[in-house]
Design a protein around this motif. Structure first.
Motif, PDB file in Angstrom:
ATOM      1  N   ARG A   1       6.907   7.801  -3.187  1.00  0.00           N
ATOM      2  CA  ARG A   1       5.549   8.320  -3.398  1.00  0.00           C
ATOM      3  C   ARG A   1       5.595   9.464  -4.391  1.00  0.00           C
ATOM      4  O   ARG A   1       6.632  10.135  -4.550  1.00  0.00           O
ATOM      5  CB  ARG A   1       4.962   8.787  -2.060  1.00  0.00           C
ATOM      6  CG  ARG A   1       4.819   7.670  -1.016  1.00  0.00           C
ATOM      7  CD  ARG A   1       3.623   6.791  -1.320  1.00  0.00           C
ATOM      8  NE  ARG A   1       2.419   7.586  -1.385  1.00  0.00           N
ATOM      9  CZ  ARG A   1       1.713   7.972  -0.316  1.00  0.00           C
ATOM     10  NH1 ARG A   1       2.090   7.583   0.895  1.00  0.00           N
ATOM     11  NH2 ARG A   1       0.632   8.712  -0.442  1.00  0.00           N
TER      12      ARG A   1
ATOM     13  N   ASP B   1      -4.520   1.954   0.428  1.00  0.00           N
ATOM     14  CA  ASP B   1      -3.392   1.053   0.669  1.00  0.00           C
ATOM     15  C   ASP B   1      -3.659   0.211   1.923  1.00  0.00           C
ATOM     16  O   ASP B   1      -4.724   0.298   2.534  1.00  0.00           O
ATOM     17  CB  ASP B   1      -2.079   1.827   0.762  1.00  0.00           C
ATOM     18  CG  ASP B   1      -2.052   2.781   1.934  1.00  0.00           C
ATOM     19  OD1 ASP B   1      -2.889   2.648   2.844  1.00  0.00           O
ATOM     20  OD2 ASP B   1      -1.186   3.656   1.956  1.00  0.00           O
TER      21      ASP B   1
ATOM     22  N   ARG C   1      -5.026   6.617  -1.641  1.00  0.00           N
ATOM     23  CA  ARG C   1      -3.884   6.803  -2.541  1.00  0.00           C
ATOM     24  C   ARG C   1      -4.388   7.167  -3.936  1.00  0.00           C
ATOM     25  O   ARG C   1      -5.515   6.830  -4.302  1.00  0.00           O
ATOM     26  CB  ARG C   1      -3.048   5.532  -2.591  1.00  0.00           C
ATOM     27  CG  ARG C   1      -2.453   5.115  -1.231  1.00  0.00           C
ATOM     28  CD  ARG C   1      -1.266   5.977  -0.855  1.00  0.00           C
ATOM     29  NE  ARG C   1      -0.273   5.907  -1.912  1.00  0.00           N
ATOM     30  CZ  ARG C   1       0.657   4.930  -2.033  1.00  0.00           C
ATOM     31  NH1 ARG C   1       0.727   4.016  -1.117  1.00  0.00           N
ATOM     32  NH2 ARG C   1       1.493   4.928  -3.046  1.00  0.00           N
TER      33      ARG C   1
END
Lengths: 156, 156, 156, 156
Positions: free
Chosen positions: A94, B88, B94
Motif C-alpha cells: 500500500r 476495494d 482507496r
DNA sequence: TTTT
DNA sequence: TTTT
C-alpha cells in the motif's frame, strides 16, 4: 544525484487543521487542501475538477497552522511529495502520498468577502479567521521564505 | 476560484516506459521516476532518501516517451497531482496518486558518461538511448513549452 | 501580505563563475546562465531563442560555485528576482535585474559526453570539471534543499 | 538543449493595466506587480522588501486583464523572464527585463477586505473590482492552465 | 526500480 | 557567452 521534488499549490482548506502533539516536542498538523481547475469538455460544457491534497506540517509551522488556519481559507503552499508505503493485513503493498509543506502563505478566507458568501456565512468569525491582519508580523508570519526547521531530525 | 496544482520533478527513470494504446487513438505512457534527496541526520551521517513518483503521459507525449525515454535517464518534469479514488473489495476507500505530466525535458542518461560506468556499460546503445542528438529537433523534441494536447477530452 | 517571488531555471553556463571576496567574510559569485527555447514560427521554421540570466550567489554557495561550476555546465537553479535601481549620470532612472540563487544542482557538462564533442574535446579536464564525482557528498554537495544562509544579514 | 525559464509570482498590482491595441489584431497589456518579502535583519528588526515586476500579457489574456484587473488586486502569475537589449544614444548596451505572463489567477483585491482598508477605501467599487465573482466562469476565467495562444507568431 |  |  541531487534531485528536485517540488509542489506548488494554491487552494482552499476543506477543514480546520488537525494537530497532534507528539513526544519530544514534536508537533504535526494535517490539512486538507482543495485545488480546483475548470475547463471545457469536448461538448463545450464547463467542468470543474477538484483535487484534494493531504498536507503535513511539522514544528513551528504546525503551531502557526493550528493558530491561524481555518476551514475555507485560501492558502499558497510550497512543499514536496512524500509517500508512506506499508503492507496491509492481506499482505498487499500500500502507498499513501502526502505533501510535506515547506512554506505557506495565507491569502484570505471566505469571510474576507462577505458579499460572496451565503447569509450568515463566515462573517461572525472573521476576526478569528484572519487574526494576523492587525498583529505585528514578527509574531506569527508564516513567511514564504521561512525554511522548514526540521528536515534533519524528523523520523522519516 | 481557480487554483494551482503544480509539480516540478528532476530525477531518474527507474524503468523503461510502459505504453498502452487505447481505443480511439489514445496512448498513455506510465513512468517511474526517482527523486533523491540527501541530507545529514542529527548524528551528522549522510542519509539518502528516494521518493518514487508514478508519472502518466498522454497522447503525443506518450509517444515521444515511448521512443526516447529509457531506464536510468535523467528527466525534468512539470505536471500536476492527480489521484484516483475507488472502493476495494472490502469496501474501503482507496486512493492512488500520480503525476499527470504536462511537459518534460530529457537531461541525459548513464550512457552520456561512459567513463563513469562499468566496463561495457551502456556505451553500445548510446545512440539508441539518446537518438535525438543527431536528429532535427522538429521531429521529436519534447519541448518544455509544448502544451499538453489533451486536457479537454480525456475521460478524467 | 507575504508574497511569492520564485524563479526556476535550467540551462547552461556561458562562462566560468566570477567570484569576489568582500570585506567581512562575504563572498559573491556571478554567473551567466543561458536558457534556450525552441519553437516553430508561423512559417513552420524552427527558431531557437536564448535568454541570458545574471545569477548571483552568496556565501557558501558562492564558494561551491567557484570550486565546481565551469563554463558549459548544465545547471538547475531556484531563486528569486532582484533588481537594483539607480540614477545614471544623466539623471535617468536605471534598473538592472538579476536572479538571487537560493539553491542549485549541477546536471552535467559537455565533458560528460566526450563522444558528442569535437576531437580532443573536453575530455582532458573532465575530472576537473566535475570533481564531485569521486568525493564524499558531505563535503561539497550543493544540495537542492540547502537553505541559503545569508538572507538576513546581507546589505540588500 | 531545451531549457527551463519559469517565474512564479504572487503579489499585488501597483496600477491598473496599460493596454495597447496594435496592428494586426494584437493586444498587449503591461502590469506592475509588487511582491513583498519580510524578514528580520541582524538586529532583529523586521524589514519589508518589495520587488516590482514588469509583466507583459498578449492576446486574449491582455483583454481579460483589461477587463478585470485593477490596481491593488492580488494576483498569482506564471511566466518566463524575457529581456530586451538595445544600444542607447551613447552607444551603451542596455537591457530591460520583464515577465512574459503565460497564465494568471486573480486572488482578490483590497476591497475584498473592507475592514482592513482606510476610510473610503476601495469599498465602493468592489463589485467592479471583482466582477467575476457572480459571473459564469466560462466567460472570463483566466484559467491557470490556459495555454498562451501566441508563442509561435509574436515578433520576439 | 533510478541516480551519485 | 552556453547548449543541442
Amino acid at each position: 544525484m541531487a534531485g528536485v521534488n517540488k509542489v506548488i499549490l494554491l487552494g482552499n482548506l476543506g477543514a480546520d487543521p488537525e494537530v497532534k502533539y507528539l513526544e519530544g516536542d514534536n508537533v504535526v498538523a494535517n490539512l486538507r487542501l482543495a485545488t480546483t481547475e475548470s475547463y471545457k469538455d469536448r461538448n463545450g460544457n464547463r467542468v470543474e475538477q477538484t483535487e484534494w491534497h493531504d498536507l503535513e506540517l511539522w514544528g513551528g509551522q504546525a503551531k502557526i497552522a493550528e493558530q491561524y488556519l481555518k476551514k475555507g481559507m485560501q492558502l499558497y503552499v510550497e512543499g514536496k511529495i512524500k509517500s508512506d508505503t506499508w503492507q496491509d493485513q492481506e499482505g498487499n503493498n500500500r502507498k499513501r502520498t502526502k505533501i510535506r509543506v515547506l512554506s505557506f502563505t495565507m491569502l484570505g478566507s471566505k469571510s474576507d468577502n462577505p458579499g460572496g458568501g451565503a447569509p450568515g456565512g463566515y462573517s461572525e468569525n472573521k476576526p478569528a479567521s484572519n487574526p494576523m491582519a492587525n498583529q505585528p508580523k514578527a509574531e506569527a508570519a508564516p513567511d514564504i521564505s521561512a525554511p522548514s526547521d526540521d528536515d534533519d531530525d524528523l523520523p522519516f
